[in-house]
Motif scaffolding. Sequence first.
Motif, mmCIF file in Angstrom:
data_model
loop_
_atom_site.group_PDB
_atom_site.id
_atom_site.type_symbol
_atom_site.label_atom_id
_atom_site.label_comp_id
_atom_site.label_asym_id
_atom_site.label_seq_id
_atom_site.Cartn_x
_atom_site.Cartn_y
_atom_site.Cartn_z
ATOM 1 N N LYS A 212 -31.033 -2.318 -42.335
ATOM 2 C CA LYS A 212 -31.585 -2.810 -43.596
ATOM 3 C C LYS A 212 -31.804 -4.318 -43.493
ATOM 4 C CE LYS A 212 -30.701 -2.909 -48.595
ATOM 5 N NZ LYS A 212 -29.727 -2.582 -49.667
ATOM 6 N N THR B 76 -33.019 -7.682 -45.977
ATOM 7 C CA THR B 76 -33.308 -8.169 -47.321
ATOM 8 C C THR B 76 -33.800 -9.610 -47.240
ATOM 9 O OG1 THR B 76 -31.574 -6.763 -48.252
ATOM 10 C CG2 THR B 76 -32.351 -8.572 -49.620
ATOM 11 N N VAL B 77 -34.856 -9.916 -48.002
ATOM 12 C CA VAL B 77 -35.410 -11.273 -48.049
ATOM 13 C C VAL B 77 -35.066 -11.894 -49.392
ATOM 14 C CG1 VAL B 77 -37.506 -12.672 -47.953
ATOM 15 C CG2 VAL B 77 -37.280 -10.643 -46.491
ATOM 16 N N VAL B 78 -34.521 -13.127 -49.343
ATOM 17 C CA VAL B 78 -34.091 -13.832 -50.556
ATOM 18 C C VAL B 78 -34.782 -15.196 -50.607
ATOM 19 C CG1 VAL B 78 -32.124 -14.799 -51.809
ATOM 20 C CG2 VAL B 78 -31.863 -12.662 -50.533
ATOM 21 N N GLU C 169 -42.163 -9.882 -48.784
ATOM 22 C CA GLU C 169 -41.076 -9.597 -47.843
ATOM 23 C C GLU C 169 -41.597 -9.223 -46.465
ATOM 24 O OE1 GLU C 169 -38.115 -6.877 -49.034
ATOM 25 O OE2 GLU C 169 -37.405 -8.090 -50.731
ATOM 26 N N LYS D 115 -40.537 -10.972 -42.962
ATOM 27 C CA LYS D 115 -39.885 -10.177 -41.914
ATOM 28 C C LYS D 115 -40.666 -10.250 -40.606
ATOM 29 C CE LYS D 115 -37.838 -6.752 -45.047
ATOM 30 N NZ LYS D 115 -37.861 -5.329 -45.480
ATOM 31 N N GLU E 23 -24.961 -9.280 -44.346
ATOM 32 C CA GLU E 23 -24.246 -8.718 -45.489
ATOM 33 C C GLU E 23 -23.201 -7.742 -44.967
ATOM 34 O OE1 GLU E 23 -23.397 -8.329 -49.526
ATOM 35 O OE2 GLU E 23 -24.846 -9.676 -48.576
ATOM 36 N N HIS F 204 -26.658 -4.809 -41.980
ATOM 37 C CA HIS F 204 -27.517 -5.287 -43.072
ATOM 38 C C HIS F 204 -27.796 -6.768 -42.852
ATOM 39 C CE1 HIS F 204 -28.143 -5.861 -47.714
ATOM 40 N NE2 HIS F 204 -29.212 -6.163 -46.997
ATOM 41 N N VAL G 196 -29.749 -10.322 -43.729
ATOM 42 C CA VAL G 196 -30.311 -11.034 -44.880
ATOM 43 C C VAL G 196 -31.086 -12.256 -44.381
ATOM 44 C CG1 VAL G 196 -29.816 -12.251 -47.034
ATOM 45 C CG2 VAL G 196 -28.439 -10.270 -46.375
ATOM 46 N N THR H 26 -32.653 -15.640 -45.704
ATOM 47 C CA THR H 26 -32.673 -16.568 -46.832
ATOM 48 C C THR H 26 -33.755 -17.618 -46.592
ATOM 49 O OG1 THR H 26 -30.300 -16.246 -47.174
ATOM 50 C CG2 THR H 26 -31.315 -18.166 -48.216
#
Length: 320
Positions: free
Chosen positions: A114, A116-118, A125, A129, A168, A172, A174, A176
Amino acid sequence: MEYRNTIKLNNNPSEPPQPKKTERPKKQDKQKKPDKSKKNERKRDRNDKKGDISYLDDDTFDDRVMDKSETRGKSKGKRKRGSSLLKIVDIILGLVIVALITFLLSISVFQIRKVTVVGSKIWDENTIKSQTIIQNDYKNNGLYQYFYRLIRPVKEIPFVESAKLSFETPSHLVITVQEKKLLGRAQMSDGKYVYFNDDGVIKEISDKLVDGVLPVNGLVIKKPKPNDKLAVGSDCLATMLNIVKSLKKYNIKIDTLDFENNASVKVKIGTITADFGKFSYINEKIMRLNIILPKLVGKTGVLHMENWTPDSTDIVFEIL
């Protein structure tokens, strides 16, 4: 007639009998002390034969002592070098073991499942990525991706200051994103946009229209280059930056900032246009604009402030 127990006397009365002399034993002569020098010589001879001790003069003795100390120093140096080499070998082996363990863990544990883009408002996203995750045989290895971007940070994404990876969980990842701080944009004659920050430094030149960035119209920019200051004249640049900061101070949100020949300026706020005129008394005009705007809600027109001075304080609102 014979007598018993008689003593025979000397016939010569003038010479009394002499007792027999007992010879005393002669005293032995005291042994003479041997000569010390000869004794030392004999000792030296014996020791020289045995090879135990050598009697040397001072210079020879010092030389031999120095030779022995140097020999001992060399042997100690060899021992120290040997121990240092052993330590280096231990460190190398330790690093190899740690690297091997890390590699095995990365294969079995840090598999990306997984992402995730913050913090990305300008790009979606998928764009972040594709620009951040390295596409090779290790694209699913989170530990590889993390250390790769730690050594080679992201620099290819427009409007993005940095994109840092973190975990995470081991599976996972992340991303940022920290975007560049943009104050405004000016459109060039070729259709491209010049984006600059609150210091007037050009951060991006792009075809992309970014929402949420103040449009500045009418600027004549000569040969813009990234990381250069806007070449619009020092008075115009200072006035533009001053207007934006003063509007933020009073929490006045404007739609556009319009310059005319880099000499006069207007701001548009909804259906109201405030004409400040030349670059004089800008802070005082914005302070009065903040007082007047609530009285103009629902109206359309031009607020003429171009002739305002401390001596001439009349402000005219032209209804359109």
